[in-house]
Write a protein that holds these residues in place. Sequence first.
Motif, PDB file in Angstrom:
ATOM      1  N   TRP A  68       0.833  -1.209   0.000  1.00 52.00           N
ATOM      2  CA  TRP A  68       0.000   0.000   0.000  1.00 52.00           C
ATOM      3  C   TRP A  68       0.872   1.266   0.000  1.00 52.00           C
ATOM      4  CZ3 TRP A  68      -5.263   0.598  -0.279  1.00 52.00           C
ATOM      5  CH2 TRP A  68      -6.074  -0.511  -0.029  1.00 52.00           C
ATOM      6  N   TYR A  70       2.078   3.207   2.446  1.00 56.18           N
ATOM      7  CA  TYR A  70       1.584   4.307   3.263  1.00 56.18           C
ATOM      8  C   TYR A  70       2.746   5.163   3.763  1.00 56.18           C
ATOM      9  CZ  TYR A  70      -2.743   1.573   3.740  1.00 56.18           C
ATOM     10  OH  TYR A  70      -3.883   0.865   3.505  1.00 56.18           O
ATOM     11  N   ILE A 265      -4.618  -0.490   9.823  1.00 58.68           N
ATOM     12  CA  ILE A 265      -4.732   0.858   9.250  1.00 58.68           C
ATOM     13  C   ILE A 265      -6.121   1.073   8.652  1.00 58.68           C
ATOM     14  CG2 ILE A 265      -3.782   2.443   7.500  1.00 58.68           C
ATOM     15  CD1 ILE A 265      -1.847   1.732   9.855  1.00 58.68           C
ATOM     16  N   ARG A 266      -6.636   0.070   7.947  1.00 60.14           N
ATOM     17  CA  ARG A 266      -7.907   0.248   7.238  1.00 60.14           C
ATOM     18  C   ARG A 266      -9.124  -0.201   8.058  1.00 60.14           C
ATOM     19  NH1 ARG A 266      -8.099   2.777   1.872  1.00 60.14           N
ATOM     20  NH2 ARG A 266      -5.913   2.974   1.367  1.00 60.14           N
ATOM     21  N   PRO A 402      -6.153   6.826   1.378  1.00 58.58           N
ATOM     22  CA  PRO A 402      -5.735   6.192   2.637  1.00 58.58           C
ATOM     23  C   PRO A 402      -6.131   7.068   3.817  1.00 58.58           C
ATOM     24  CG  PRO A 402      -3.861   7.201   1.546  1.00 58.58           C
ATOM     25  CD  PRO A 402      -5.023   7.349   0.604  1.00 58.58           C
TER      26      PRO A 402
END
Length: 516
Positions: A68, A70, A265-266, A402
Motif C-alpha cells: 500500500w 503508506y 490501518i484500514r 488512505p
Amino acid sequence: MDSSQISDILWDYVFVGSGLSASVVSHRLYEHDPNLKILIVEVGPNVSDRADIVWPNSTNLIGGEFDWKYDTTSQANLNGRSISLPCGKALGGGTTINANGWVRGDEFDFDLWGSKVNDRRWTYEDLQFMRKSEHFWSDSINKMQHGHNGPALIQSVTSTDRRFPLRDYALQAWSEVGIDTLPHLDGNAGNPLGVGELQENKMSGRREIASSIYSLDCITVLNETLVGKLLIEETAPGHLVTVGIKLQNGTEIRGRETILSAGAIRSPQLPMLSGIGPAEELANFNIPVLLDQPYKVKDPAAGWELGSPNSLFRKPQYGWGIPSDFVVSSDVSKDGLIAAIAEGEGVTPDPTHPLLSKRTFAEHVFMYAGAPDGSLVTLAAIIMLPISHGAIKLMSANPSDPPLIDPNYLSTAVDRYVLREAVKLQIRYTGSKETVIGREILDGEAGVPGFDEQFSIHSTDEYIDARFRAGIGSSYHPMGSVAMGTVLDTNLRVKGVSNLRVVDASVFPVPITGHL
Ligand SMILES: Cc1cc2nc3c(=O)[nH]c(=O)nc-3n(C[C@H](O)[C@H](O)[C@H](O)COP(=O)(O)OP(=O)(O)OC[C@H]3O[C@@H](n4cnc5c(N)ncnc54)[C@H](O)[C@@H]3O)c2cc1C
C-alpha cells in the motif's frame, strides 16, 4: 462469481480484506461448518503464483506492486519526518511482502491482555491456537509449547543448516553483556528474554502466504475489489445493526455478520466512513454520526547500522532467510524506567506498575548484511512495548484515499528511555572492549549522513536522541487501532453495533512483544 451474482446471496459471513487474519478465521469457519456461505472481498490480487515475492531477496516486496506504500503524518518527535509504512495489498495481506519472522511474544503480555479485558481466553494459558497454527521444526524442543501438525511450517537457522560464521562470537558477546541464552535457544516458548535462535515461517526458504496455507479454495473470494462502506441500519432508536457492505463500485452485499479484517490501518477507516468513530473527526467530513467511538494506533520503531569487514556464506541455504543467527530480547534497568514513567505520568509509579515487572522491552537482531560486499553488518533495535499512542484519522470521505496515520512515535519518556537503553546495550555489544565482537570483529560504527560522530560508549543521551529523531523508522507492525475493551468486547464484537466484528491486528488492547 461476479459482484452482481454475489449481491443476490445472503452470506453468513462477509470478510473485508483477505490478509493474515481473514485467511485463518475464514478457513477455520469453513472447517467448523462447510455449509456456511462465506465471502471475502479483497482489494488486491491473488499473487499465489508470483515468483517475484517468494524468496527473502525477492525484489517485489517493500515498495513493490503489492504494498500500500503508506506514509505517516509528519512526526513531531522525529524532526517532523514522515515515516514510510509498508502494508500488504493482496490475497494474504502482509504475508505476501513481510519478512516471515516467527516471534510469538511474551507470556506476560498475553496475560496482561486477558486481565485487562477480564477474560481468561485471551491469556497465554490456553495455548491451543498457537500450537494449532504451527508445524514446528523440532518435535523434541519444548514439546508442550509447540504444535507439529499445523499449516505454518517453522524453520530455524539450525533446521536449515545455515549457522553463520560469526555465530559463536555473536553468542559469546551477548553473554559478555549479561544476556543469557534461552533454553534450547527457543524464544517462542513464552519467555523471549534472552538469546533465541531466529525462527521463520518458511518452507526451505520459500514464503508461505497465509491464504495458501490456510486454503480458501472452498470460500468465495472477490479480488481486486475495494470495500467502500459498511451498511448499517438503525432498526430502533440507538439500535444499530450491520447488514453488509457497499463496494466502491456501488454494489451492495448483504451478510448476517460482517467481519473487518482489513488490517490495523484500514479496519478503523471503514467504520468511520460509515458513521462509527470519533464524532469530531466524522464532522470534519460531513459524515453523519451513528456511534461516537475512539481509535488509536501503536507501531514499534527501529534501527541503526554498524560497520565491519567480513566475507561470508556462499552455500544456497544462506539465502533461505534473514541473514542472522539470533533474535535477542532485553529488559531495561528499572531505576531509569521509574524516572521515565514518573516524567510521563506525573507521579512515581507504584511497584505493581505493569511496566516494572520483568518485561520484553527491546529486540536486537544482529544481521550479517548492510553492504553488498559484506563490509557492513546491521544491528536493528526494535521497541517491543511502545507506550506512545497515535491515531488513525480520515484524510477524506473517499474510501480510495488512505487514512491519515499518526503513530506519534517517541512521544513518551518511556519509549525514548527504552530506545536509548537498547542502543546503549548495542554499543557495548558492538563497539566496546567488553565483547569479543567489539575486541576482534568490528572496526566501529559506519556512521550516518548528517552526523560526524559515530556511536561509542562515550555517546551522550542528547546525541543518541538526536540520532533517533533524524534516523529511526517503522518496523511495520501497526496494531491496536480498534482495541478490545474500549471498542470491542472479548468476542471481537464492535460494542454498540450488532453483527460487526474485527479480527485482525487492530484488536490488541496492549502491545504484544511478538511480530504479529
Ligand atoms: C514489510 C513487512 C514486514 C513484516 N515482517 C513481519 C515478520 O517478519 N513477522 C511477522 O509476524 N509479521 C511481520 N509483518 C507484520 C504482519 O505481516 C502483519 O502484522 C499482518 O499481516 C497483519 O495481519 P492482518 O490480518 O491484521 O492484516 P493484513 O495482513 O495487512 O491484511 C489486510 C488486508 O485487507 C485488505 N484491505 C484493506 N482495506 C480494504 C478494503 N477497503 N477493501 C478490501 N480489502 C481491503 C488489504 O489489501 C490486505 O490484504 C510485517 C509487515 C510488513 C508490511
